[in-house]
Design a protein around this motif. Structure first.
Motif, PDB file in Angstrom:
ATOM      1  N   ASN A 194       0.849  -1.185   0.000  1.00 13.79           N
ATOM      2  CA  ASN A 194       0.000   0.000   0.000  1.00 13.79           C
ATOM      3  C   ASN A 194       0.889   1.241   0.000  1.00 13.79           C
ATOM      4  O   ASN A 194       0.930   1.999   0.957  1.00 13.79           O
ATOM      5  CB  ASN A 194      -0.918  -0.001   1.221  1.00 13.79           C
ATOM      6  CG  ASN A 194      -2.064   0.994   1.084  1.00 13.79           C
ATOM      7  OD1 ASN A 194      -2.000   1.919   0.280  1.00 13.79           O
ATOM      8  ND2 ASN A 194      -3.097   0.804   1.884  1.00 13.79           N
ATOM      9  N   GLU A 195       1.604   1.417  -1.102  1.00 16.68           N
ATOM     10  CA  GLU A 195       2.588   2.494  -1.135  1.00 16.68           C
ATOM     11  C   GLU A 195       1.962   3.882  -1.194  1.00 16.68           C
ATOM     12  O   GLU A 195       2.610   4.876  -0.867  1.00 16.68           O
ATOM     13  CB  GLU A 195       3.569   2.305  -2.285  1.00 16.68           C
ATOM     14  CG  GLU A 195       2.977   2.196  -3.661  1.00 16.68           C
ATOM     15  CD  GLU A 195       4.057   1.892  -4.688  1.00 16.68           C
ATOM     16  OE1 GLU A 195       5.016   2.681  -4.805  1.00 16.68           O
ATOM     17  OE2 GLU A 195       3.943   0.860  -5.381  1.00 16.68           O
ATOM     18  N   GLU A 196       0.701   3.981  -1.621  1.00 17.96           N
ATOM     19  CA  GLU A 196       0.037   5.275  -1.607  1.00 17.96           C
ATOM     20  C   GLU A 196      -0.154   5.775  -0.184  1.00 17.96           C
ATOM     21  O   GLU A 196      -0.094   6.972   0.082  1.00 17.96           O
ATOM     22  CB  GLU A 196      -1.329   5.167  -2.308  1.00 17.96           C
ATOM     23  CG  GLU A 196      -1.246   5.028  -3.816  1.00 17.96           C
ATOM     24  CD  GLU A 196      -0.550   6.213  -4.468  1.00 17.96           C
ATOM     25  OE1 GLU A 196      -0.837   7.362  -4.061  1.00 17.96           O
ATOM     26  OE2 GLU A 196       0.286   6.002  -5.349  1.00 17.96           O
ATOM     27  N   LEU A 197      -0.366   4.847   0.725  1.00 17.22           N
ATOM     28  CA  LEU A 197      -0.576   5.207   2.123  1.00 17.22           C
ATOM     29  C   LEU A 197       0.714   5.158   2.918  1.00 17.22           C
ATOM     30  O   LEU A 197       1.010   6.060   3.698  1.00 17.22           O
ATOM     31  CB  LEU A 197      -1.609   4.273   2.758  1.00 17.22           C
ATOM     32  CG  LEU A 197      -1.882   4.469   4.261  1.00 17.22           C
ATOM     33  CD1 LEU A 197      -2.438   5.863   4.512  1.00 17.22           C
ATOM     34  CD2 LEU A 197      -2.834   3.404   4.776  1.00 17.22           C
ATOM     35  N   PHE A 198       1.495   4.090   2.713  1.00 15.69           N
ATOM     36  CA  PHE A 198       2.669   3.891   3.554  1.00 15.69           C
ATOM     37  C   PHE A 198       3.968   4.166   2.806  1.00 15.69           C
ATOM     38  O   PHE A 198       4.666   3.277   2.351  1.00 15.69           O
ATOM     39  CB  PHE A 198       2.670   2.491   4.172  1.00 15.69           C
ATOM     40  CG  PHE A 198       2.286   2.529   5.613  1.00 15.69           C
ATOM     41  CD1 PHE A 198       3.247   2.617   6.609  1.00 15.69           C
ATOM     42  CD2 PHE A 198       0.956   2.579   5.970  1.00 15.69           C
ATOM     43  CE1 PHE A 198       2.881   2.709   7.938  1.00 15.69           C
ATOM     44  CE2 PHE A 198       0.584   2.662   7.299  1.00 15.69           C
ATOM     45  CZ  PHE A 198       1.547   2.734   8.287  1.00 15.69           C
ATOM     46  N   ASP A 199       4.255   5.450   2.700  1.00 13.45           N
ATOM     47  CA  ASP A 199       5.492   5.960   2.127  1.00 13.45           C
ATOM     48  C   ASP A 199       5.978   7.023   3.103  1.00 13.45           C
ATOM     49  O   ASP A 199       5.393   8.101   3.207  1.00 13.45           O
ATOM     50  CB  ASP A 199       5.219   6.551   0.741  1.00 13.45           C
ATOM     51  CG  ASP A 199       6.472   7.077   0.056  1.00 13.45           C
ATOM     52  OD1 ASP A 199       7.455   7.379   0.759  1.00 13.45           O
ATOM     53  OD2 ASP A 199       6.446   7.196  -1.182  1.00 13.45           O
ATOM     54  N   SER A 200       7.030   6.720   3.850  1.00 10.28           N
ATOM     55  CA  SER A 200       7.461   7.633   4.914  1.00 10.28           C
ATOM     56  C   SER A 200       7.896   8.993   4.377  1.00 10.28           C
ATOM     57  O   SER A 200       7.912   9.981   5.118  1.00 10.28           O
ATOM     58  CB  SER A 200       8.594   7.003   5.726  1.00 10.28           C
ATOM     59  OG  SER A 200       9.755   6.848   4.936  1.00 10.28           O
ATOM     60  N   ARG A 201       8.229   9.067   3.077  1.00 13.23           N
ATOM     61  CA  ARG A 201       8.606  10.355   2.497  1.00 13.23           C
ATOM     62  C   ARG A 201       7.426  11.337   2.550  1.00 13.23           C
ATOM     63  O   ARG A 201       7.611  12.536   2.782  1.00 13.23           O
ATOM     64  CB  ARG A 201       9.071  10.165   1.053  1.00 13.23           C
ATOM     65  CG  ARG A 201      10.355   9.349   0.923  1.00 13.23           C
ATOM     66  CD  ARG A 201      10.655   9.005  -0.517  1.00 13.23           C
ATOM     67  NE  ARG A 201       9.601   8.160  -1.093  1.00 13.23           N
ATOM     68  CZ  ARG A 201       9.672   7.643  -2.322  1.00 13.23           C
ATOM     69  NH1 ARG A 201      10.721   7.882  -3.083  1.00 13.23           N
ATOM     70  NH2 ARG A 201       8.685   6.893  -2.772  1.00 13.23           N
ATOM     71  N   LYS A 202       6.214  10.806   2.318  1.00 10.36           N
ATOM     72  CA  LYS A 202       5.021  11.672   2.336  1.00 10.36           C
ATOM     73  C   LYS A 202       4.729  12.179   3.738  1.00 10.36           C
ATOM     74  O   LYS A 202       4.380  13.350   3.936  1.00 10.36           O
ATOM     75  CB  LYS A 202       3.826  10.903   1.785  1.00 10.36           C
ATOM     76  CG  LYS A 202       3.982  10.512   0.320  1.00 10.36           C
ATOM     77  CD  LYS A 202       2.778   9.728  -0.184  1.00 10.36           C
ATOM     78  CE  LYS A 202       2.948   9.357  -1.640  1.00 10.36           C
ATOM     79  NZ  LYS A 202       1.795   8.565  -2.150  1.00 10.36           N
ATOM     80  N   PHE A 203       4.886  11.298   4.735  1.00 10.09           N
ATOM     81  CA  PHE A 203       4.687  11.724   6.117  1.00 10.09           C
ATOM     82  C   PHE A 203       5.721  12.777   6.503  1.00 10.09           C
ATOM     83  O   PHE A 203       5.403  13.755   7.202  1.00 10.09           O
ATOM     84  CB  PHE A 203       4.771  10.535   7.069  1.00 10.09           C
ATOM     85  CG  PHE A 203       3.635   9.557   6.937  1.00 10.09           C
ATOM     86  CD1 PHE A 203       2.342   9.955   7.179  1.00 10.09           C
ATOM     87  CD2 PHE A 203       3.866   8.238   6.579  1.00 10.09           C
ATOM     88  CE1 PHE A 203       1.286   9.057   7.070  1.00 10.09           C
ATOM     89  CE2 PHE A 203       2.822   7.335   6.467  1.00 10.09           C
ATOM     90  CZ  PHE A 203       1.529   7.745   6.706  1.00 10.09           C
ATOM     91  N   ARG A 204       6.950  12.583   6.029  1.00  8.22           N
ATOM     92  CA  ARG A 204       8.029  13.517   6.359  1.00  8.22           C
ATOM     93  C   ARG A 204       7.733  14.915   5.813  1.00  8.22           C
ATOM     94  O   ARG A 204       7.986  15.923   6.473  1.00  8.22           O
ATOM     95  CB  ARG A 204       9.347  12.988   5.785  1.00  8.22           C
ATOM     96  CG  ARG A 204      10.588  13.714   6.294  1.00  8.22           C
ATOM     97  CD  ARG A 204      11.829  13.263   5.545  1.00  8.22           C
ATOM     98  NE  ARG A 204      12.036  11.826   5.642  1.00  8.22           N
ATOM     99  CZ  ARG A 204      12.597  11.221   6.680  1.00  8.22           C
ATOM    100  NH1 ARG A 204      12.983  11.938   7.719  1.00  8.22           N
ATOM    101  NH2 ARG A 204      12.757   9.904   6.682  1.00  8.22           N
TER     102      ARG A 204
END
Length: 212
Positions: free
Chosen positions: A97-107
């Motif tokens: 689920n890379e749309e949701l779980f991509d730490s770059r986006k959270f960062r």
């Protein structure tokens, strides 16, 4: 220089990791940066994971198939995720689920992103941990059920009367050499292809049957 890593885990040596490997290669992960463990996810004492942990640097990216490939222990999964993304400063993307779980986006979202990441991570880690406990419970129930029915659990028992023709010939050859003091017991059971405990068990049975 930023490096792209891939981490693959399957629970046992007879499970196939090709699907995960293909997914990593599709993301551009080179074989030399691909780490594969074939062990349980109950803890993080895994050789390839530990190598990956030592290799990653700030700005690197790590692909994983799903959160349970990282591990199944609730507290440890969260700890390892935060170590990679916050202490080291690398990033993790979960292909499931890379749309949701991509730490770059959270960062990129700053403090709000960190809060959201913590919440999602806690939820998925909890699910992975519960699944691990469910598997262990089913295994225990299966073993208990098999024992109640009188089934042997574990490796097949080896006894003298269960040896095939080749095994029996090998045993007798090495047994005679051992008894003639031509070699040690260690040499004998190694030559015959038995463990120490199996060797002495078969010796005892053979001598009882033949009254030696």
């Amino acid at each position: 220089m930023k490096r792209i890593y891939g981490y693959i885990r399957v629970s046992s040596v007879d499970q196939n990791e090709d699907r995960q490997r293909d997914a990593m290669q599709a993301k551009g992960v080179e074989d030399r940066f691909l780490y594969v463990d074939k062990v349980s996810g109950k803890d993080f004492e895994r050789p390839d994971y530990q190598q990956l942990r030592r290799a990653i640097r700030q700005g690197d990216l790590v692909y994983m198939d799903a959160l349970d490939r990282l591990g199944r222990n609730y507290d440890e999964v969260i700890k390892e995720w935060k170590y990679i993304t916050r202490e080291v400063g690398a990033d993790i993307v979960l292909l499931e689920n890379e749309e949701l779980f991509d730490s770059r986006k959270f960062r990129e979202m700053g403090d709000v992103g960190r809060l959201m990441e913590d919440q999602f991570l806690s939820l998925l880690s909890y699910v992975a941990d519960q699944e691990r406990k469910k598997i262990r419970r089913r295994q225990a129930e299966g073993i208990a059920s098999a024992k109640r029915r009188g089934k042997h659990i574990g490796r097949p028992r080896i006894a003298y009367d269960t040896l095939d023709e080749g095994q029996r010939a090998s045993f007798l050859r090495e047994y005679k050499r051992w008894k003639a003091d031509e070699q040690t017991a260690v040499q004998s059971f190694n030559n015959a292809g038995f463990t120490k405990s199996t060797w002495y068990k078969i010796v005892k049975e053979y001598e009882e049957v033949n009254k030696i």
